[in-house]
Design a protein around this motif. Structure first.
Motif, PDB file in Angstrom:
ATOM      1  N   SER A 156       4.706  -1.677   7.866  1.00  5.38           N
ATOM      2  CA  SER A 156       4.962  -0.689   6.806  1.00  5.38           C
ATOM      3  C   SER A 156       6.145   0.357   7.251  1.00  5.38           C
ATOM      4  O   SER A 156       7.129  -0.150   8.084  1.00  5.38           O
ATOM      5  CB  SER A 156       3.672   0.679   6.860  1.00  5.38           C
ATOM      6  OG  SER A 156       4.032   1.311   8.676  1.00  5.38           O
ATOM      7  N   ALA A 181      -0.863   6.007  10.339  1.00  3.76           N
ATOM      8  CA  ALA A 181      -0.987   4.878   9.159  1.00  3.76           C
ATOM      9  C   ALA A 181      -0.198   4.314   9.024  1.00  3.76           C
ATOM     10  O   ALA A 181      -0.376   2.652   8.588  1.00  3.76           O
ATOM     11  CB  ALA A 181      -0.387   6.195   8.026  1.00  3.76           C
ATOM     12  N   TYR A 182       1.545   4.167   9.730  1.00  2.00           N
ATOM     13  CA  TYR A 182       1.983   3.306  10.490  1.00  2.00           C
ATOM     14  C   TYR A 182       1.373   2.565  11.504  1.00  2.00           C
ATOM     15  O   TYR A 182       1.737   1.230  10.746  1.00  2.00           O
ATOM     16  CB  TYR A 182       3.381   4.036  11.362  1.00  2.00           C
ATOM     17  CG  TYR A 182       4.207   3.166  11.563  1.00  2.00           C
ATOM     18  CD1 TYR A 182       5.314   2.591  10.372  1.00  2.00           C
ATOM     19  CD2 TYR A 182       4.451   2.838  12.581  1.00  2.00           C
ATOM     20  CE1 TYR A 182       6.259   2.453  10.653  1.00  2.00           C
ATOM     21  CE2 TYR A 182       5.586   1.408  13.156  1.00  2.00           C
ATOM     22  CZ  TYR A 182       6.412   1.383  11.898  1.00  2.00           C
ATOM     23  OH  TYR A 182       7.743   0.604  12.663  1.00  2.00           O
ATOM     24  N   ALA A 210       1.087  -1.042   0.038  1.00  2.00           N
ATOM     25  CA  ALA A 210       0.014   0.481  -0.128  1.00  2.00           C
ATOM     26  C   ALA A 210       0.508   1.054   0.187  1.00  2.00           C
ATOM     27  O   ALA A 210       2.407   1.184   0.525  1.00  2.00           O
ATOM     28  CB  ALA A 210      -0.742  -0.182   1.170  1.00  2.00           C
ATOM     29  N   HIS A 268      -0.872  -0.184   9.566  1.00  2.00           N
ATOM     30  CA  HIS A 268      -0.846  -0.687   8.385  1.00  2.00           C
ATOM     31  C   HIS A 268       0.970  -1.594   9.286  1.00  2.00           C
ATOM     32  O   HIS A 268       2.241  -1.155   9.006  1.00  2.00           O
ATOM     33  CB  HIS A 268       0.083  -0.602   7.262  1.00  2.00           C
ATOM     34  CG  HIS A 268      -0.847   0.376   6.670  1.00  2.00           C
ATOM     35  ND1 HIS A 268      -1.389   1.379   6.973  1.00  2.00           N
ATOM     36  CD2 HIS A 268      -1.657   0.005   5.615  1.00  2.00           C
ATOM     37  CE1 HIS A 268      -2.359   2.013   5.782  1.00  2.00           C
ATOM     38  NE2 HIS A 268      -2.447   1.228   5.173  1.00  2.00           N
ATOM     39  N   ALA A 328       4.604  -3.768   4.265  1.00  2.00           N
ATOM     40  CA  ALA A 328       3.519  -3.700   3.567  1.00  2.00           C
ATOM     41  C   ALA A 328       3.035  -2.304   3.244  1.00  2.00           C
ATOM     42  O   ALA A 328       1.558  -2.688   2.547  1.00  2.00           O
ATOM     43  CB  ALA A 328       2.426  -4.092   4.627  1.00  2.00           C
ATOM     44  N   ALA A 329       3.286  -0.990   3.602  1.00  2.00           N
ATOM     45  CA  ALA A 329       3.484   0.123   2.925  1.00  2.00           C
ATOM     46  C   ALA A 329       4.350   1.026   3.055  1.00  2.00           C
ATOM     47  O   ALA A 329       4.659   1.066   4.199  1.00  2.00           O
ATOM     48  CB  ALA A 329       2.001   0.346   3.992  1.00  2.00           C
TER      49      ALA A 329
END
Length: 339
Positions: free
Chosen positions: A25, A18-19, A5, A22, A46-47
């Motif tokens: 990430s 966001a971390y 992502a 995900h 993963a992101a």
């Protein structure tokens, strides 16, 4: 390539959220190292959480005469800044020695500190590497290791850290500013930001999960202090250091004795190596060549070279002695010419 992502953060809070949302990430700055490792299959996040649009791209003066360098300031802009070139010439020298103009135009200051080792065993998923896959072994110990560490290594890892900037920051007593969420900003001494491998070589730094580098804090330079960065590499074009040295020297105006010295080596260890033993021996002494050599030898006596990298010890000694002699003689080049 493993699918991942992509999130473009517009604030530190959004990036941290966001971390957390995900697992697995990674934060993305310029991507000059992370993207390469993704192509090799070494990094499989993963992101990617893009920090490049955050308002962290300024260099500002601090009240005490130092500088605050935002984490997304490009390496080229940092090297070219007149305040950096005048107050911290070794910082410009280190940056200009570190990479081509094309890379410096993209690479960020924060990302420079987080780049990972260029050990061939780490970069090849088919080879054993405790840094990439804990418990798999260190292929370099009995394999190809002429570029590897002679100081501070362990049975689990003999990799070196590749950053030139980090070595200069260690000698400048800089600090790394870290954001871990609202009201959780902290600072870490640049010389302590990177770890020695011990039994956890997969942990390059002391950064905590989810923390974001927001700035570098440079203290005001001492009046009369001079500085220099020297680097030895295998070819004249851009290459990682076989050994490097960053020196800040302050001599007494009356007696010529060392009032203060900061000496850091690069290319010799898992992190920039602050030469505290040599510093202690030289403080208060005249920088006579024999005195300098004895002090540097006392520092390098801690080295534990392997089969093929014994050469790094005299190489590092000669770099340090030459840099100190240059500064003590007052013949240092000053701010480097911009390419």
């Amino acid at each position: 390539m493993k699918p991942f992502a992509y999130v473009r953060a517009t604030s530190l809070g959004e990036a941290a959220d966001a971390y957390a949302a995900h697992p697995g990430s990674r934060y993305l700055g310029g991507g000059t190292n992370l993207v390469d490792l993704m192509k090799l299959g070494v990094e499989t996040p993963a992101a990617l959480i893009d920090l490049s649009r955050l308002p962290l791209d300024e260099i500002t003066d601090l009240p005490d005469g130092g500088l605050r360098v935002g984490a997304t300031v490009r390496n080229s802009d940092l090297a070219a800044d007149p305040r950096v070139r005048t107050r911290y010439p070794l910082l410009s020298q280190a940056l200009l020695a570190g990479a081509s103009g094309q890379l410096r135009n993209v690479a960020t200051t924060g990302g420079n500190l987080l780049q990972r080792t260029r050990c061939g065993y780490f970069q090849d998923p088919s080879k054993p590497c405790n840094k990439r896959e804990p418990g798999s072994g260190c292929g370099a110990r009995e394999g190809i290791h002429r570029d590897h560490a002679v100081l501070g290594h362990s049975e689990h890892c003999i990799a070196t850290h590749p950053s030139d900037l980090a070595v200069a920051l260690a000698a400048l007593d800089a600090e790394v500013e870290l954001y871990g969420g609202p009201d959780t900003t902290r600072t870490v001494a640049a010389a302590e930001f990177h770890r020695l491998p011990g039994d956890r070589p997969e942990q390059d730094t002391v950064i905590r999960p989810g923390e974001i580098i927001t700035a570098l804090l440079l203290p005001a330079p001492a009046a009369g202090a001079v500085s220099l960065y020297r680097k030895a590499r295998e070819r004249a074009s851009y290459a990682f250091a076989l050994a490097s040295v960053a020196v800040v020297l302050d001599l007494g105006p009356d007696d010529g004795r060392v009032r203060r010295i900061a000496l850091a080596f690069g290319g010799l260890a898992h992190r920039p190596w602050r030469a505290t033993t040599a510093e202690a021996r030289l403080t208060g002494a005249e920088p006579h060549p024999d005195t300098v050599r004895a002090a540097v030898d006392a520092e390098l006596a801690r080295a534990q070279p392997l089969r093929d990298n014994v050469y790094k010890i005299p190489l590092a000694r000669n770099l340090a002695c030459d840099a100190l002699a240059t500064l003590a003689a007052g013949t240092h080049p000053g701010p480097p010419a911009m390419p």
